[in-house]
Design an enzyme around this catalytic site. Structure first.
Site, short mmCIF file in Angstrom:
data_model
loop_
_atom_site.label_atom_id
_atom_site.label_comp_id
_atom_site.label_asym_id
_atom_site.label_seq_id
_atom_site.Cartn_x
_atom_site.Cartn_y
_atom_site.Cartn_z
N ASP A 111 0.96 -1.14 -0.08
CA ASP A 111 -0.09 -0.05 -0.11
C ASP A 111 0.75 1.15 -0.15
O ASP A 111 1.39 1.57 0.95
CB ASP A 111 -0.92 0.15 1.24
N HIS A 160 -5.97 12.22 13.26
CA HIS A 160 -7.06 12.08 12.42
C HIS A 160 -8.08 11.19 12.75
O HIS A 160 -9.13 11.30 12.19
CB HIS A 160 -6.53 11.29 11.01
N ASP A 196 1.76 19.17 13.01
CA ASP A 196 1.62 18.20 11.94
C ASP A 196 1.55 18.95 10.59
O ASP A 196 0.69 19.88 10.70
CB ASP A 196 0.92 17.18 12.45
N HIS A 227 -0.52 17.90 8.60
CA HIS A 227 -1.92 17.47 7.80
C HIS A 227 -2.96 17.97 8.92
O HIS A 227 -2.32 18.42 10.13
CB HIS A 227 -2.11 15.95 8.07
N ASP A 260 6.36 15.86 9.90
CA ASP A 260 5.98 16.02 8.51
C ASP A 260 5.89 17.36 7.84
O ASP A 260 5.73 17.70 6.73
CB ASP A 260 4.84 15.20 8.03
N TYR A 315 7.88 11.32 8.52
CA TYR A 315 8.03 10.58 7.61
C TYR A 315 9.51 10.34 7.01
O TYR A 315 10.06 9.27 6.40
CB TYR A 315 7.23 10.18 6.56
#
Ligand code: X5A
Ligand code: ZN
Length: 525
Positions: free
Chosen positions: A20, A135, A172, A174, A265, A305
């Site tokens: 994935d 999330h 972060d 996101h 990130d 990451y």
């Protein structure tokens, strides 16, 4: 008082068992790389090391539905095929037989950190966890997140430790939409998130990640979204976001605890974020947050990451939490135009809710007649005539505000000191301006006529010195001043009154001396 570091090696167990491309970046090495770097830097040993515990199901229930917790418990016994099928029910999620255990450790680590900081065992701290949490929603895994570690920690701090106001800073890259949904109508938790947005063309592609999502009902103004519409945001942009958006609002909110959704990130080199901020920037961000909530800052790992960038940034946060000075940020420190646009759009969206965002000579979205002095302005009907007018007003002032943020020269950071007693032979650093003069005698006397208690000579001289300092600040000669006075409270009161009557927004005066009585400023707000 120390810095707590909460970790458990068992959180490295969960990993992707099938192909994935979207999920493969969330791997065990994220934790091992960060911990190894902390060890090499001698930082781990300087911390109070705590082994993460599992959060109980009751604790998970502070945020998640019982059905969702049961479903997650059940993943422990599933085959790889079944795990993959269940993962497909969610957006950007994978399960492993160890996921439930890891996710309970991740939430438990955040709770242990909160316990350590709120009982006084530690001053601040970092929890290094996997899977991340921001999330995750009441009944849904999302974006590598299973349980919402930081949201659970916030509810736990309120229930278990009686904390009222909590600030969550999500740096972060996101949008932590999970945290936003959980607290969107709750004024006791202020959620700030910046995120790569690109006008909605970046994951998770949500309309509610934009700056105009400010919270619902009683929670209006307690969700603060700063969408980045371009990649490549760097140190200057992040610092500007803190200085012009987060900190003004956070000071006004006055949190008792700061939780950081600390994803890296948003740092240089990360394939998800594509941003430019260097690891040193995270030391500065951490330092800035430490002025809030008496320094009670609990950081919990989210994304990140790029192993090198992640580990260096984690080290910078831990160093800052330990109290080490932050390395200087290199480069011109000029925010990008797109960053200023984003900053200005959040300020405009939040201005009705925070007086600290009202700018002199302009109230971006509402004129003073529609914006009452109370915390909650009267709601403006969506799409109504007032709304249209406000929109026009916003675009009219936007460009001038941008220019001001960009071009307005800030006064030099320079401190003056005024000593009343010449005997106080202090050795002062060379960049401190020594002020020998006093304010004109009439000015001092005029005030003293109204306040007989101050007419004794020493206090009178002190007042003159302090007023002189104040003039220096208001002229932009210096940015701050220190005066030693024998009657600190009375003189402080005069200084503040003078400052307020000049419309000063940036007066920092420290009066060292005996507090003869508390300054009586109640009438001036
Ligand atoms: C915690 C975190 C990112 C998910 C990205 C999915 N999640 N494309 O950084
Ligand atoms: Zn992220």
């Amino acid at each position: 008082m120390r810095t707590a570091l909460v970790y458990h090696e068992e959180m490295t167990a969960a990993r992707l068992l099938w192909d994935d491309p979207e999920c493969e970046i969330e791997r065990p090495e994220r934790l091992t790389a960060a911990v190894e770097r902390l060890q090499q830097g001698g930082l781990e040993q300087r911390c109070l090391q705590l082994a993460a515990r599992e959060a109980s199901e009751a604790e998970l229930g502070l945020v998640h539905s019982p059905e969702y917790v049961s479903l997650m418990r059940g993943t422990q016994a599933l085959s790889t095929e079944e795990l993959q099928a269940l993962s497909g029910q969610y957006d950007a999620v994978y399960f492993h037989p160890s996921t439930f255990h890891c996710a309970r450790l991740a939430a438990g680590a955040a709770l242990q950190l909160v316990d350590a900081v709120l009982t006084g065992t530690a001053h601040n701290g970092l929890a290094l966890v996997r899977p991340p949490g921001h999330h995750s929603q009441r009944a849904a895994a999302n974006g590598f997140c299973v349980f919402n570690n930081v949201a659970i920690a916030a509810r736990y701090a309120q229930k278990r430790h009686g904390v009222h106001r909590i600030l969550i800073v999500d740096w972060d890259v996101h949008h932590g939409q999970g945290i936003q949904y959980i607290f969107e109508d709750d004024p006791s938790v202020l959620y700030f998130s910046w995120h790569r947005y690109e006008h909605g063309r970046f994951w998770p592609y949500l309309r509610e990640s934009d700056a105009d999502a400010v919270g619902l009902g009683p929670g209006r103004g307690f969700t603060v979204n700063l969408p980045w519409n371009q990649v490549g945001m760097g140190n200057a942009d992040y610092m500007a976001a803190f200085l012009h958006v987060l900190l003004p609002v956070a000071f006004e909110f006055d949190p008792e605890l700061v939780l950081v959704s600390a994803g890296f990130d948003s740092a240089i080199g990360d394939p998800e974020g594509q941003m430019q901020a260097t690891p040193e920037c995270f030391a500065h961000l951490t330092q800035l947050l430490q002025v809030l909530a008496g320094g009670r800052v609990c950081a919990v790992l989210e994304g990140g990451y790029h192993l090198e960038s992640l580990s260096q940034s984690v080290c910078m946060v831990v160093k800052a939490l330990l109290g080490d000075p932050a390395p200087p940020l290199l480069g011109p420190m000029v925010p990008q135009h797109s960053a200023l646009e984003s900053i200005q759009s959040v300020r405009a969206a939040q201005a009705p809710h925070w007086t600290s965002l009202w700018q002199q000579g302009s109230t971006p979205t509402l004129s003073l007649s529609t914006c009452s002095p109370e915390r909650r302005p009267s709601p403006v009907s969506p799409g109504g005539p007032k709304c249209k007018a406000a929109e026009a007003q916003t675009s009219a002032v936007l460009s001038s505000l941008l220019d001001r943020l960009h071009l307005c020269a800030t006064p030099p950071v320079r401190t003056a000191i005024a000593l009343t007693a010449p005997a106080a032979a202090m050795v002062l650093p060379p960049d401190i301006l020594r002020q020998e003069e006093s304010a004109p005698r009439e000015e001092t006397q005029a005030w003293a006529r109204l306040h007989e208690a101050l007419t004794q000579d020493t206090a009178f001289t002190a007042l003159g010195k302090v007023l002189h300092l104040l003039n220096g600040i208001l002229d932009g000669q210096v940015s701050s001043g220190i005066a030693t006075t024998p009657a600190a409270a009375s003189t402080l009161e005069v200084v503040l009154r003078q400052g307020l009557s000049h419309g000063a927004q940036r007066v920092f005066c420290v009066a060292l001396g005996q507090l003869d009585r508390p300054p009586d400023l109640a009438n001036d707000g």
